[in-house]
Design a protein around this motif. Structure first.
Motif, mmCIF file in Angstrom:
data_model
loop_
_atom_site.group_PDB
_atom_site.id
_atom_site.type_symbol
_atom_site.label_atom_id
_atom_site.label_comp_id
_atom_site.label_asym_id
_atom_site.label_seq_id
_atom_site.Cartn_x
_atom_site.Cartn_y
_atom_site.Cartn_z
ATOM 1 N N LEU A 69 -30.187 -21.384 41.171
ATOM 2 C CA LEU A 69 -30.811 -20.707 40.035
ATOM 3 C C LEU A 69 -32.073 -21.386 39.512
ATOM 4 C CD1 LEU A 69 -27.569 -19.945 37.970
ATOM 5 C CD2 LEU A 69 -28.740 -18.432 39.591
ATOM 6 N N GLY A 70 -32.340 -22.600 39.966
ATOM 7 C CA GLY A 70 -33.479 -23.336 39.416
ATOM 8 C C GLY A 70 -33.224 -23.851 38.020
ATOM 9 N N LYS A 71 -31.964 -24.163 37.714
ATOM 10 C CA LYS A 71 -31.620 -24.619 36.359
ATOM 11 C C LYS A 71 -30.965 -26.001 36.328
ATOM 12 C CE LYS A 71 -30.977 -19.978 34.433
ATOM 13 N NZ LYS A 71 -30.024 -19.061 33.733
ATOM 14 N N ASN A 72 -30.649 -26.577 37.478
ATOM 15 C CA ASN A 72 -29.937 -27.852 37.501
ATOM 16 C C ASN A 72 -30.873 -29.046 37.387
ATOM 17 O OD1 ASN A 72 -26.979 -27.487 37.864
ATOM 18 N ND2 ASN A 72 -27.659 -26.207 39.581
ATOM 19 N N LEU A 73 -30.318 -30.122 36.846
ATOM 20 C CA LEU A 73 -31.025 -31.395 36.786
ATOM 21 C C LEU A 73 -30.127 -32.482 37.358
ATOM 22 C CD1 LEU A 73 -31.882 -29.764 33.886
ATOM 23 C CD2 LEU A 73 -33.498 -31.664 33.913
ATOM 24 N N PHE A 74 -30.749 -33.461 38.002
ATOM 25 C CA PHE A 74 -30.042 -34.575 38.622
ATOM 26 C C PHE A 74 -30.694 -35.888 38.227
ATOM 27 C CE2 PHE A 74 -29.107 -30.949 41.239
ATOM 28 C CZ PHE A 74 -27.824 -31.152 41.716
ATOM 29 N N ASN A 75 -29.871 -36.912 38.058
ATOM 30 C CA ASN A 75 -30.367 -38.276 37.948
ATOM 31 C C ASN A 75 -30.413 -38.893 39.335
ATOM 32 O OD1 ASN A 75 -30.298 -38.485 35.008
ATOM 33 N ND2 ASN A 75 -28.082 -38.589 35.185
ATOM 34 N N VAL A 76 -31.433 -39.691 39.600
ATOM 35 C CA VAL A 76 -31.446 -40.549 40.787
ATOM 36 C C VAL A 76 -31.716 -41.975 40.317
ATOM 37 C CG1 VAL A 76 -32.377 -40.984 43.077
ATOM 38 C CG2 VAL A 76 -32.362 -38.644 42.171
ATOM 39 N N PHE A 77 -30.763 -42.850 40.582
ATOM 40 C CA PHE A 77 -30.883 -44.255 40.206
ATOM 41 C C PHE A 77 -31.153 -45.075 41.463
ATOM 42 C CE2 PHE A 77 -27.871 -42.226 37.303
ATOM 43 C CZ PHE A 77 -28.433 -42.518 36.070
ATOM 44 N N ILE A 78 -32.095 -45.971 41.380
ATOM 45 C CA ILE A 78 -32.451 -46.822 42.510
ATOM 46 C C ILE A 78 -32.081 -48.266 42.191
ATOM 47 C CG2 ILE A 78 -34.327 -47.659 43.993
ATOM 48 C CD1 ILE A 78 -33.708 -44.693 44.372
ATOM 49 N N ASP A 79 -31.380 -48.896 43.114
ATOM 50 C CA ASP A 79 -31.022 -50.318 43.028
ATOM 51 C C ASP A 79 -30.252 -50.661 41.757
ATOM 52 O OD1 ASP A 79 -32.137 -50.786 45.494
ATOM 53 O OD2 ASP A 79 -34.088 -51.380 44.695
ATOM 54 N N GLY A 80 -29.396 -49.741 41.320
ATOM 55 C CA GLY A 80 -28.489 -50.031 40.215
ATOM 56 C C GLY A 80 -29.130 -50.083 38.852
ATOM 57 N N ASP A 81 -30.376 -49.629 38.721
ATOM 58 C CA ASP A 81 -31.033 -49.620 37.410
ATOM 59 C C ASP A 81 -30.611 -48.349 36.672
ATOM 60 O OD1 ASP A 81 -32.600 -49.783 35.186
ATOM 61 O OD2 ASP A 81 -34.489 -50.095 36.251
ATOM 62 N N LEU A 82 -29.482 -48.435 35.954
ATOM 63 C CA LEU A 82 -28.909 -47.253 35.315
ATOM 64 C C LEU A 82 -29.641 -46.844 34.048
ATOM 65 C CD1 LEU A 82 -25.098 -47.934 35.838
ATOM 66 C CD2 LEU A 82 -26.748 -46.827 37.375
ATOM 67 N N ALA A 83 -30.563 -47.663 33.590
ATOM 68 C CA ALA A 83 -31.304 -47.334 32.369
ATOM 69 C C ALA A 83 -32.547 -46.501 32.653
ATOM 70 C CB ALA A 83 -31.704 -48.610 31.637
ATOM 71 N N LYS A 84 -32.939 -46.408 33.922
ATOM 72 C CA LYS A 84 -34.203 -45.738 34.233
ATOM 73 C C LYS A 84 -34.028 -44.760 35.396
ATOM 74 C CE LYS A 84 -37.080 -49.587 32.642
ATOM 75 N NZ LYS A 84 -38.083 -50.610 33.047
ATOM 76 N N ILE A 88 -34.599 -35.284 38.472
ATOM 77 C CA ILE A 88 -35.068 -34.132 39.244
ATOM 78 C C ILE A 88 -34.740 -32.867 38.464
ATOM 79 C CG2 ILE A 88 -34.724 -32.751 41.319
ATOM 80 C CD1 ILE A 88 -34.016 -35.330 42.805
ATOM 81 N N GLU A 89 -35.757 -32.081 38.163
ATOM 82 C CA GLU A 89 -35.558 -30.752 37.601
ATOM 83 C C GLU A 89 -35.675 -29.782 38.771
ATOM 84 O OE1 GLU A 89 -38.402 -29.501 34.691
ATOM 85 O OE2 GLU A 89 -37.022 -28.019 33.857
ATOM 86 N N ALA A 90 -34.534 -29.334 39.280
ATOM 87 C CA ALA A 90 -34.518 -28.571 40.525
ATOM 88 C C ALA A 90 -35.171 -27.207 40.342
ATOM 89 C CB ALA A 90 -33.091 -28.419 41.028
ATOM 90 N N ALA A 91 -36.071 -26.879 41.259
ATOM 91 C CA ALA A 91 -36.636 -25.539 41.327
ATOM 92 C C ALA A 91 -35.690 -24.652 42.128
ATOM 93 C CB ALA A 91 -38.009 -25.582 41.977
ATOM 94 N N GLN A 92 -35.778 -23.364 41.919
ATOM 95 C CA GLN A 92 -34.942 -22.454 42.706
ATOM 96 C C GLN A 92 -35.378 -22.499 44.163
ATOM 97 O OE1 GLN A 92 -35.083 -18.318 41.515
ATOM 98 N NE2 GLN A 92 -32.980 -17.994 42.150
ATOM 99 N N GLY A 93 -34.385 -22.524 45.062
ATOM 100 C CA GLY A 93 -34.687 -22.557 46.475
ATOM 101 C C GLY A 93 -34.756 -23.969 47.027
ATOM 102 N N SER A 94 -35.207 -24.063 48.262
ATOM 103 C CA SER A 94 -35.225 -25.333 48.986
ATOM 104 C C SER A 94 -36.510 -26.104 48.697
ATOM 105 C CB SER A 94 -35.102 -25.065 50.487
ATOM 106 O OG SER A 94 -35.096 -26.256 51.219
ATOM 107 N N LYS A 95 -36.329 -27.403 48.393
ATOM 108 C CA LYS A 95 -37.491 -28.220 48.061
ATOM 109 C C LYS A 95 -37.159 -29.693 48.277
ATOM 110 C CE LYS A 95 -40.932 -28.946 44.393
ATOM 111 N NZ LYS A 95 -41.344 -28.559 43.021
#
Length: 356
Positions: A69-84, A88-95
């Protein structure tokens, strides 16, 4: 970091991410939550807090998603930095979404978590892209403890990142990672399944289905005929935090006619908890409530929960108890600071009961 600013900066960096493609069925990806693997090449994430993590080498990481639907959001944490997190604000479709670049040589870690829930639709994970020469490494060991949460918008994290004086129904302000449920699981070093839906109740919801209709689904996208295999993952602790929407819809909105009696409310709650007990005969069940106005002074709803638990204890169930999060007087959905306080209370309670 504002997610739009952070993501835009990465997009403008012009990094080349077409180096090494990692397919979703790679055995070194670690998935957590109720994830639909009907097509191993396109697993679908729909429940809040579902996650993918792993270890990798290479200077860059990108995530490939196909959002319904282009409405989901995801967190991506790199190297255990949970504060930053990079959000990703997902667009509808493949990206393809670049999330890290310029990483130092050597091993790195990523964690992807779904901020939003089933009402925002499902997202098909299409894999990762690493920089040239990058590769996946063995994943981190799985956590030995398991907690499942059954709840509503509070458990999902609706509005938890909203300003105190602002609207709290915007999807960009919903972050399950900072809900009391996910905070508690991290504090206890436990794997969590978050089986929640904003607006849901036990007897009535703001839509035509209730938690007794919804709790056994593989997909969180509406009321559907998918089926979760309860034998696939077994929690040692179950936390149930429901009845806030029942309070609003029954007492305030008068949506049920005839009005259910106190005994009927207690029985409806007990019947649902007994369904969970039948699935998990050895789990410790915490029947929680709060911290919205279902627990304010004078409310009968904490008493309904206590009465249902008392009845189950009287019938011989000694691995069940009640926990009420205190009413703070705040009228909206709990913000992160309130989730943190509730998580501290729940964490201490579970430690005491389980010896964790």
């Amino acid at each position: 970091m504002k997610f739009k600013t952070g993501l835009l900066a990465l997009l403008l960096a012009g990094q080349a991410f077409a180096g090494v493609a990692i397919q979703p069925d790679n055995a070194q990806l670690q998935y957590t939550g109720r994830i639909d693997f009907a097509d191993r090449a396109r697993p679908m994430l729909s429940w809040p807090g579902t996650s993918i993590e792993g270890n990798f080498t290479g200077a860059a990481l990108a995530v490939k998603l196909d959002d319904q639907l282009g409405k989901n959001l995801f967190n991506v944490f790199i190297d255990g930095d949970l504060a930053k997190p990079v959000v990703i604000e997902a667009a509808q479709g493949s990206k393809t979404y670049p999330v890290a670049s310029g990483l130092t040589p050597g091993a790195h870690r990523f964690l992807i978590t779904k901020r939003t829930e089933g009402e925002e639709g499902g997202t098909f994970f299409q894999g990762l892209e690493l920089a040239d020469g990058g590769k996946l490494l063995p994943p981190p060991p799985r956590k030995k403890r398991h907690i499942e949460f059954f709840g509503d918008s509070i458990t999902s994290g609706m509005g938890n990142e909203s300003p105190d004086n602002g609207p709290d129904d915007r999807r960009q302000d919903k972050n399950n990672f900072m809900s009391y449920a996910s905070i508690t699981a991290r504090a206890l070093d436990a794997e969590a399944h978050i089986t929640s839906q904003s607006g849901i109740g036990v007897m009535i919801s703001w839509f035509p289905f209730t938690m007794p209709d919804f709790y056994d689904q593989l997909s969180a996208v509406g009321n559907n005929d998918t089926h979760w295999d309860f034998k696939a993952w077994t929690p040692e602790v179950v936390v149930i935090n429901l009845f806030q929407n029942d309070r609003w819809l029954i007492d305030r909105e008068k949506r049920l006619s005839p009005m259910p009696t106190d005994d009927q409310r207690i029985a409806a709650y007990r019947t649902f908890v007994q369904k969970i007990r039948a699935l998990y005969p050895n789990a410790y069940i915490v029947c929680a409530l709060g911290s919205m106005d279902a627990v304010q002074e004078g409310s009968k709803w904490p008493g309904y929960v206590r009465s249902a638990v008392d009845q189950m204890q009287a019938s011989g169930d000694q691995r069940i108890d009640t926990l009420v999060f205190p009413w703070t007087g705040f009228g909206g959905h709990p913000r992160v600071k309130q989730h943190q306080a509730n998580a501290a209370q729940l964490t201490a309670f579970i430690r005491q009961k389980m010896g964790w």
